[in-house]
Motif scaffolding. Sequence first.
Motif, PDB file in Angstrom:
ATOM      1  N   SER A 157      70.553 -63.563 -47.834  1.00 12.58           N
ATOM      2  CA  SER A 157      71.764 -62.731 -48.086  1.00 12.58           C
ATOM      3  C   SER A 157      71.228 -61.321 -47.618  1.00 12.58           C
ATOM      4  O   SER A 157      72.259 -60.625 -47.266  1.00 12.58           O
ATOM      5  CB  SER A 157      72.182 -63.002 -49.698  1.00 12.58           C
ATOM      6  OG  SER A 157      71.271 -62.604 -50.479  1.00 12.58           O
ATOM      7  N   VAL A 158      70.086 -61.090 -48.065  1.00 19.88           N
ATOM      8  CA  VAL A 158      69.708 -59.390 -47.759  1.00 19.88           C
ATOM      9  C   VAL A 158      69.799 -59.405 -46.223  1.00 19.88           C
ATOM     10  O   VAL A 158      70.422 -58.313 -45.597  1.00 19.88           O
ATOM     11  CB  VAL A 158      68.416 -59.214 -48.209  1.00 19.88           C
ATOM     12  CG1 VAL A 158      67.814 -57.975 -47.590  1.00 19.88           C
ATOM     13  CG2 VAL A 158      68.095 -59.114 -49.769  1.00 19.88           C
ATOM     14  N   TYR A 159      69.506 -60.307 -45.410  1.00 20.99           N
ATOM     15  CA  TYR A 159      69.392 -60.257 -44.044  1.00 20.99           C
ATOM     16  C   TYR A 159      70.754 -60.295 -43.486  1.00 20.99           C
ATOM     17  O   TYR A 159      71.033 -59.635 -42.641  1.00 20.99           O
ATOM     18  CB  TYR A 159      68.693 -61.456 -43.353  1.00 20.99           C
ATOM     19  CG  TYR A 159      68.953 -61.335 -41.677  1.00 20.99           C
ATOM     20  CD1 TYR A 159      68.301 -60.475 -40.988  1.00 20.99           C
ATOM     21  CD2 TYR A 159      69.753 -62.357 -41.264  1.00 20.99           C
ATOM     22  CE1 TYR A 159      68.656 -60.610 -39.679  1.00 20.99           C
ATOM     23  CE2 TYR A 159      70.194 -62.161 -40.006  1.00 20.99           C
ATOM     24  CZ  TYR A 159      69.536 -61.414 -38.893  1.00 20.99           C
ATOM     25  OH  TYR A 159      69.729 -60.973 -37.772  1.00 20.99           O
ATOM     26  N   ILE A 160      71.678 -61.202 -44.127  1.00 27.04           N
ATOM     27  CA  ILE A 160      73.138 -60.975 -43.705  1.00 27.04           C
ATOM     28  C   ILE A 160      73.860 -59.819 -43.805  1.00 27.04           C
ATOM     29  O   ILE A 160      74.789 -59.406 -43.147  1.00 27.04           O
ATOM     30  CB  ILE A 160      74.068 -62.272 -44.537  1.00 27.04           C
ATOM     31  CG1 ILE A 160      73.362 -63.555 -43.939  1.00 27.04           C
ATOM     32  CG2 ILE A 160      75.347 -62.205 -44.102  1.00 27.04           C
ATOM     33  CD1 ILE A 160      73.848 -64.778 -45.074  1.00 27.04           C
ATOM     34  N   GLY A 161      73.518 -59.065 -44.988  1.00 27.11           N
ATOM     35  CA  GLY A 161      74.183 -57.902 -45.363  1.00 27.11           C
ATOM     36  C   GLY A 161      73.633 -56.745 -44.238  1.00 27.11           C
ATOM     37  O   GLY A 161      74.388 -55.933 -43.945  1.00 27.11           O
ATOM     38  N   LEU A 162      72.409 -56.788 -43.968  1.00 21.79           N
ATOM     39  CA  LEU A 162      71.764 -55.968 -42.822  1.00 21.79           C
ATOM     40  C   LEU A 162      72.599 -56.309 -41.502  1.00 21.79           C
ATOM     41  O   LEU A 162      72.963 -55.317 -40.786  1.00 21.79           O
ATOM     42  CB  LEU A 162      70.317 -55.988 -42.686  1.00 21.79           C
ATOM     43  CG  LEU A 162      69.552 -55.444 -43.933  1.00 21.79           C
ATOM     44  CD1 LEU A 162      68.015 -55.667 -43.759  1.00 21.79           C
ATOM     45  CD2 LEU A 162      69.715 -54.154 -44.196  1.00 21.79           C
ATOM     46  N   GLU A 163      72.560 -57.434 -41.128  1.00 18.31           N
ATOM     47  CA  GLU A 163      73.185 -57.734 -39.790  1.00 18.31           C
ATOM     48  C   GLU A 163      74.725 -57.500 -39.672  1.00 18.31           C
ATOM     49  O   GLU A 163      75.095 -57.177 -38.863  1.00 18.31           O
ATOM     50  CB  GLU A 163      72.881 -59.447 -39.823  1.00 18.31           C
ATOM     51  CG  GLU A 163      73.673 -59.991 -38.340  1.00 18.31           C
ATOM     52  CD  GLU A 163      73.471 -61.619 -38.214  1.00 18.31           C
ATOM     53  OE1 GLU A 163      72.444 -62.041 -37.779  1.00 18.31           O
ATOM     54  OE2 GLU A 163      74.551 -62.037 -38.880  1.00 18.31           O
ATOM     55  N   THR A 164      75.334 -57.474 -40.977  1.00 17.28           N
ATOM     56  CA  THR A 164      76.855 -57.473 -41.143  1.00 17.28           C
ATOM     57  C   THR A 164      77.013 -55.829 -40.627  1.00 17.28           C
ATOM     58  O   THR A 164      78.286 -55.413 -40.073  1.00 17.28           O
ATOM     59  CB  THR A 164      77.566 -57.554 -42.301  1.00 17.28           C
ATOM     60  OG1 THR A 164      77.164 -58.971 -42.613  1.00 17.28           O
ATOM     61  CG2 THR A 164      78.763 -57.019 -42.482  1.00 17.28           C
ATOM     62  N   ASP A 165      76.043 -54.865 -41.018  1.00 15.95           N
ATOM     63  CA  ASP A 165      76.317 -53.539 -40.848  1.00 15.95           C
ATOM     64  C   ASP A 165      75.560 -52.847 -39.451  1.00 15.95           C
ATOM     65  O   ASP A 165      75.720 -51.792 -39.258  1.00 15.95           O
ATOM     66  CB  ASP A 165      75.731 -52.619 -41.882  1.00 15.95           C
ATOM     67  CG  ASP A 165      76.437 -51.407 -42.024  1.00 15.95           C
ATOM     68  OD1 ASP A 165      77.777 -51.445 -42.379  1.00 15.95           O
ATOM     69  OD2 ASP A 165      75.848 -50.384 -41.972  1.00 15.95           O
TER      70      ASP A 165
END
Length: 285
Positions: free
Chosen positions: A98-106
């Motif tokens: 989930s941490v990666y998804i948050g970074l990728e989203t932004d």
Amino acid sequence: MASSVNPTVRRRRLGQELRRLRELKGMTAEEVAERLLVSQSKISRLENGRRSISQRDVRDLCGVYEVEDQRIVDSLMQMAKDSRQQGWWHAFGDIPYSVYIGLETDAESLRTYEPQIITGLLQTRPYAEALIQGALPETSVADVEKRVQVRIRRQERISADHNPLRLWVVLDEASLRRVVGGKQVMREQLEHVAEMSQLPHITVQVLPFDVGAHPGINGQYSILEFADTADSSVVYIEGVTSDLYLEKAPDVQKYTVMYEHLRAQALNVEQSRQRIEDVAKEYAR
């Protein structure tokens, strides 16, 4: 699509600001931990943005750092509040990365090297299903479907009409040859990659077998970059039980140089698309 408040990014920015305040005060993480009667690891996790931070934590830290400007304190408190909100991915429950998804989203741009599989943002649903089932044989059907839905949702970043993610992918030829889900699935998957590679914000290169040893021989990694200069670039390395995030400038620079070598050794864009289309035709036989 990126949300107006991304909790992962808020945590990173807040952590960076708290680290800056600590360094301005000339204190070590050990000294701060001792003052607050907490572990040093908690201070480190708060500063690297891997842990949710409460407004109470911010208040206590500002007290230790003797921050007198109430506007700064209020701003940090608001960031702490925002960082505890939920991103779209939280609706799917416990997602390991989930941490990666948050970074990728932004992120504004993403450079990735894949030695074994087609990168997630370019995967078709049948390929993603077969890949997850094969990689996680003890995962339930429901969890497989959840992971597939998250993967498909992530792809909205590269199909957005406004400000899509700039994606650069280097695929090892092995990812084209590894049969995931059968020949029909592979043919459709490679045709999809070839089609997506024609979009102006997506670049795909193939690293052929005859290159031999190369800088990416140790495995997959990605480099995320952000539009806001306050957000440092991140190197992401996916693991089986835990992931690695590198943010220190020397580390990011080393992986960036490695990526430039991979791009130089790979087939150019047109040659890569031709190689992908040729392999797709082989699966049609």
